[in-house]
Scaffold this active site. Structure first.
Site, PDB file in Angstrom:
ATOM      1  N   ASP A  38       0.893  -0.568   0.348  1.00 18.99           N
ATOM      2  CA  ASP A  38      -0.125   0.457   0.053  1.00 18.99           C
ATOM      3  C   ASP A  38       0.983   1.646  -0.006  1.00 18.99           C
ATOM      4  O   ASP A  38       1.956   1.277  -0.632  1.00 18.99           O
ATOM      5  CB  ASP A  38      -1.132   0.204   0.887  1.00 18.99           C
ATOM      6  N   HIS A  94      -6.702  -6.986  -2.027  1.00 22.53           N
ATOM      7  CA  HIS A  94      -5.780  -5.316  -1.676  1.00 22.53           C
ATOM      8  C   HIS A  94      -5.295  -6.117   0.055  1.00 22.53           C
ATOM      9  O   HIS A  94      -3.955  -5.613  -0.235  1.00 22.53           O
ATOM     10  CB  HIS A  94      -6.155  -4.401  -1.447  1.00 22.53           C
TER      11      HIS A  94
END
Length: 359
Positions: A119, A330
């Site tokens: 991220d 994610h």
């Protein structure tokens, strides 16, 4: 599902602190059982996350003979949370993160390090490799593709209106609404459950990339996330309310500490979404737009924010690029930890520990 993961009370890591360029950082430190290690790897988390993001990866990295350092980045967990203003937003930028990584490496006596990120942490590791090419020998990133530096400024609004509409949530997070809505321990708990895939009683999700956090859904209560167990969730809640088991923390009744007065707003993690212009100005000083060290990029094929197609053309800017894929969203670090670990382990053994590698 991998079972060899760190627990919040695990004896395989210790909580450590360091004063880096004027601010206190917290990090998790883990060493092979023998005490001997053949290299040091730093792991950089994203949002909303903390150093414990790497709980599934640390045991594997120890088995590879590495000393592992997992940092709480600026504004997260038990690292300092400077308020902006009056402090500069540059404290939350890639350059400052790179400087602080370099400072911690020096403090730990590591003249060369491997760097891994996820991220926001994925963006940090690329930039750190550009700022500190003599320190960083190898880089891996999970989910986050490489974005080259530019001499033309594009705001987040420009990106959302253009080719990245799924970055709409960043506009919301850069504003005051989410910060103001997440105040109590209950709010923090529901927020984290929702961000990590929990649903409300009607099956609704709390977060959509194009619009961000639905505060009304969150306030109605979120079901348990499938990605954390109860103890892990409590660890995260403690980190995001500025309490916990170490450091300058406010006590919480369940662990001998008290959560009164601790708020999500105290955490300032959303400042990372307010740094686009600051990063742009810093990066005008980067002279080389490529990343020349070996890089492993692990694509999460089901990530609806950092979509796989965003990685097209990375090879033009990263000559020594290795690509791997995992069938995950994610939160690939936790959703498919075995596959993520397999990709990292293969790369470590085949690229990092090769005859020509220097750690």
């Amino acid at each position: 599902m991998a079972t060899n993961k760190l627990r919040p009370d695990d004896k395989r890591f210790s909580h450590e602190y360091a004063q880096l360029n004027g601010h206190k950082y917290h990090y998790l430190l883990a060493k092979p059982e023998s005490g001997h290690f053949k290299g040091t790897i730093f792991l950089i988390h994203g949002w909303p996350d903390c150093s414990f993001a790497w709980r599934y990866q640390v045991p594997m990295l120890l088995e590879q003979g590495l000393r592992v350092v997992c940092m709480d980045m600026m504004g997260y967990g038990h690292t300092d949370v400077p308020k902006v203003p009056p402090e500069s937003i540059h404290l939350y930028g890639y350059k400052r993160a790179s400087d602080d990584i370099a400072a911690l490496a020096k403090e730990l006596g590591a003249p060369r390090i491997i760097l891994g990120g996820h991220d926001w942490g994925g963006m940090v590791v690329y930039r750190a490799a550009q700022w500190y090419p003599d320190l960083i020998t190898h880089v891996f990133s999970v989910c986050t593709p490489f974005f080259q530096t530019s001499t033309t400024y594009l705001s987040t609004q420009d990106l959302v209106a253009g080719y990245l509409p799924q970055f709409g949530y960043q506009l919301q997070l850069a504003g005051p609404d989410v910060e103001a809505a997440v105040q109590s321990k209950e709010d923090v708990t529901n927020f984290l459950k929702g961000m990590y895939g929990g649903r409300d009683k009607n099956g609704k999700v709390m977060f959509q990339p194009e619009t961000g956090v639905d505060v009304n859904v969150m306030k109605g209560g979120m079901g348990m996330t499938p990605l954390l167990d109860e103890k892990e969730l409590e660890y995260y809640v403690q980190a995001y309310t500025k309490s916990g088991i170490h450091g300058a923390c406010k006590p919480c009744p369940s662990l001998g500490y008290d959560l009164r007065g601790a708020t999500m707003a105290d955490d300032r993690t959303v400042n990372w979404y307010r740094t686009r212009e600051a990063n742009f100005k810093d990066e005008l000083k980067i002279t080389k737009t490529t990343v020349d060290v070996p890089v492993l990029f692990i694509i999460a094929t089901k990530d609806n924010v950092l979509k796989p197609e965003m990685a097209r053309g990375m090879g033009k800017h990263i000559p020594k690029l290795t690509r791997r894929e995992v069938p995950a969203s994610h939160w690939a670090l936790w959703q498919t930890p075995d596959k993520v670990n397999e990709a990292i382990k293969e790369w470590l053994q085949g690229v990092v520990f090769g005859a020509k590698s220097v750690l």
